[in-house]
Design a protein around this motif. Structure first.
Motif, PDB file in Angstrom:
ATOM      1  N   UNK A  11       0.845  -1.176   0.030  1.00  0.00           N
ATOM      2  CA  UNK A  11       0.166   0.086  -0.050  1.00  0.00           C
ATOM      3  C   UNK A  11       0.840   1.285   0.195  1.00  0.00           C
ATOM      4  N   UNK A  12       0.323   2.304  -0.623  1.00  0.00           N
ATOM      5  CA  UNK A  12       0.804   3.599  -0.595  1.00  0.00           C
ATOM      6  C   UNK A  12      -0.054   4.590   0.014  1.00  0.00           C
ATOM      7  N   UNK A  13       0.223   5.495   0.647  1.00  0.00           N
ATOM      8  CA  UNK A  13      -0.677   6.598   1.309  1.00  0.00           C
ATOM      9  C   UNK A  13      -0.119   8.105   0.587  1.00  0.00           C
ATOM     10  N   UNK A  14      -1.075   8.580   0.045  1.00  0.00           N
ATOM     11  CA  UNK A  14      -0.737  10.204  -0.512  1.00  0.00           C
ATOM     12  C   UNK A  14      -0.259  10.959   0.740  1.00  0.00           C
ATOM     13  N   UNK A  15       0.931  11.476   0.513  1.00  0.00           N
ATOM     14  CA  UNK A  15       1.718  12.261   1.631  1.00  0.00           C
ATOM     15  C   UNK A  15       1.822  13.774   0.925  1.00  0.00           C
ATOM     16  N   UNK A  16       0.723  14.549   1.111  1.00  0.00           N
ATOM     17  CA  UNK A  16       0.858  15.763   0.335  1.00  0.00           C
ATOM     18  C   UNK A  16       2.157  16.862   0.821  1.00  0.00           C
ATOM     19  N   UNK A  17       2.734  17.372   0.254  1.00  0.00           N
ATOM     20  CA  UNK A  17       3.503  18.396   0.494  1.00  0.00           C
ATOM     21  C   UNK A  17       3.079  19.761   1.125  1.00  0.00           C
ATOM     22  N   UNK A  18       3.415  19.884   2.705  1.00  0.00           N
ATOM     23  CA  UNK A  18       2.652  20.727   3.269  1.00  0.00           C
ATOM     24  C   UNK A  18       3.388  22.059   3.642  1.00  0.00           C
ATOM     25  N   UNK A  19       4.535  22.262   2.830  1.00  0.00           N
ATOM     26  CA  UNK A  19       5.513  23.437   3.052  1.00  0.00           C
ATOM     27  C   UNK A  19       4.831  24.818   2.918  1.00  0.00           C
ATOM     28  N   UNK A 161     -10.341  26.176   3.041  1.00  0.00           N
ATOM     29  CA  UNK A 161     -10.675  25.382   1.434  1.00  0.00           C
ATOM     30  C   UNK A 161      -9.408  24.752   1.381  1.00  0.00           C
ATOM     31  N   UNK A 162      -8.202  25.477   1.571  1.00  0.00           N
ATOM     32  CA  UNK A 162      -6.829  24.792   1.113  1.00  0.00           C
ATOM     33  C   UNK A 162      -6.851  23.468   1.902  1.00  0.00           C
ATOM     34  N   UNK A 163      -7.162  23.469   3.084  1.00  0.00           N
ATOM     35  CA  UNK A 163      -6.939  22.103   3.934  1.00  0.00           C
ATOM     36  C   UNK A 163      -8.028  21.211   3.461  1.00  0.00           C
ATOM     37  N   UNK A 164      -9.187  21.545   3.007  1.00  0.00           N
ATOM     38  CA  UNK A 164     -10.144  20.529   2.740  1.00  0.00           C
ATOM     39  C   UNK A 164      -9.305  20.066   1.236  1.00  0.00           C
ATOM     40  N   UNK A 165      -8.721  20.760   0.527  1.00  0.00           N
ATOM     41  CA  UNK A 165      -8.130  20.053  -0.744  1.00  0.00           C
ATOM     42  C   UNK A 165      -6.874  19.458  -0.511  1.00  0.00           C
ATOM     43  N   UNK A 166      -6.094  19.848   0.271  1.00  0.00           N
ATOM     44  CA  UNK A 166      -4.552  19.308   0.418  1.00  0.00           C
ATOM     45  C   UNK A 166      -4.553  18.125   1.785  1.00  0.00           C
ATOM     46  N   UNK A 167      -5.564  18.400   2.698  1.00  0.00           N
ATOM     47  CA  UNK A 167      -5.493  17.790   3.861  1.00  0.00           C
ATOM     48  C   UNK A 167      -6.601  16.536   3.801  1.00  0.00           C
ATOM     49  N   UNK A 168      -7.714  17.087   4.146  1.00  0.00           N
ATOM     50  CA  UNK A 168      -8.891  16.218   4.190  1.00  0.00           C
ATOM     51  C   UNK A 168      -9.149  15.314   3.018  1.00  0.00           C
ATOM     52  N   UNK A 179     -14.168  18.276  -6.238  1.00  0.00           N
ATOM     53  CA  UNK A 179     -14.863  17.627  -5.124  1.00  0.00           C
ATOM     54  C   UNK A 179     -14.406  18.227  -3.841  1.00  0.00           C
ATOM     55  N   UNK A 180     -13.225  18.535  -3.459  1.00  0.00           N
ATOM     56  CA  UNK A 180     -13.132  19.238  -2.333  1.00  0.00           C
ATOM     57  C   UNK A 180     -13.774  20.564  -2.103  1.00  0.00           C
ATOM     58  N   UNK A 181     -13.926  21.048  -3.452  1.00  0.00           N
ATOM     59  CA  UNK A 181     -14.506  22.704  -3.234  1.00  0.00           C
ATOM     60  C   UNK A 181     -16.157  22.325  -2.824  1.00  0.00           C
ATOM     61  N   UNK A 182     -16.744  21.222  -3.715  1.00  0.00           N
ATOM     62  CA  UNK A 182     -18.230  21.133  -3.322  1.00  0.00           C
ATOM     63  C   UNK A 182     -18.318  20.690  -1.939  1.00  0.00           C
ATOM     64  N   UNK A 183     -17.417  19.860  -1.247  1.00  0.00           N
ATOM     65  CA  UNK A 183     -17.514  19.343   0.115  1.00  0.00           C
ATOM     66  C   UNK A 183     -17.343  20.789   0.999  1.00  0.00           C
ATOM     67  N   UNK A 184     -16.269  21.467   0.633  1.00  0.00           N
ATOM     68  CA  UNK A 184     -16.269  22.638   1.479  1.00  0.00           C
ATOM     69  C   UNK A 184     -17.735  23.610   1.460  1.00  0.00           C
TER      70      UNK A 184
END
Length: 243
Positions: A11-19, A161-168, A179-184
């Protein structure tokens, strides 16, 4: 005689760049962080969670597709809406959650939610892959502008909105997709967060491995909440291997 031992999947898990995001909030005063949390919940805590990759990799192996849970030797675990809501500090609305159906929001609706002009949304909402969305640098840049103006209402909306799209709901690197925008816009993310965990892990087990697309820090925090927090397990944690 056949073996009952379960195969180990890769398995791999998406690890977003949070810099960029961490740079944006690095100098925020505690009161500003607290005000954000009051309005949008514990997304900053989720973002700052350091995930033990081996722990979550090992945990994913325990998925039991027929029972839709995680089966250990002597017990079973299954995340619930209430647990995710508590950990994320985000309430569950008594409303229909995101289904992926229906029309896309208009530029005006998106702009109103993050306090940007319709024309600016239209100019910067672009395609990437097979979806529309905002490039992370654009949203971080706008958030930084409003931060310098001390317009905290707009800053908080953009940060959320950023956290919805990059983290959640991570999907494409450095991109906040539709998709993230609509959930937000619905502001009822917990049912979708839970569905992402069940669907993605189940799907990847069916495919014998691959990229698990869900909010890994939230899943990890939920998993840890069911582990012992004292005595031998914790005392010997440095000598134990997840496998």
């Amino acid at each position: 005689m056949g073996s009952n031992q379960k195969s180990t999947y890769s398995f791999k898990f998406r690890d977003p760049n949070l810099g960029l995001i961490k740079g944006l909030i690095s100098d925020l005063k505690k009161i500003r962080r607290n005000n954000f949390c009051v309005e949008y919940g514990g997304m900053l805590t989720i973002m700052n969670t350091e995930v033990d990759a081996w722990a979550i990799f090992t945990f994913a192996q325990l998925n039991d597709p027929p029972l839709r849970c995680f089966t250990f030797q002597d017990f079973q675990l299954a995340p619930t809406l209430e647990e995710f809501s508590r950990i994320a500090d985000i309430g569950i609305k008594d409303a229909v959650p995101y289904t992926g159906l229906g029309e896309f929001p208009t530029h005006q609706q998106i702009g109103s939610s993050i306090h940007l002009y319709k024309a600016e949304v239209k100019a910067n909402l672009g395609p990437k892959g097979d979806t529309l969305g905002f490039i992370l640098k654009f949203l971080v840049g706008k958030a930084s502008d409003f931060k310098s103006k001390e317009d905290w209402v707009t800053f908080n909306a953009l940060l959320a909105l950023i956290l919805y799209g990059i983290v959640l709901f991570p999907n494409i690197d450095d991109f906040v997709d539709m998709t993230a925008i609509r959930i937000f816009l619905l502001k009822n993310p917990i049912p979708t967060l839970l569905a992402d965990v069940y669907h993605s892990i189940h799907w990847r087990n069916e495919k014998n491995g691959g990229m698990i697309q869900c909010c890994t820090p939230l899943l990890y925090k939920w998993f840890l909440s069911h582990l012992p927090s004292e005595r031998p397990f914790v005392q010997n944690k440095d000598n134990l291997k997840w496998s």
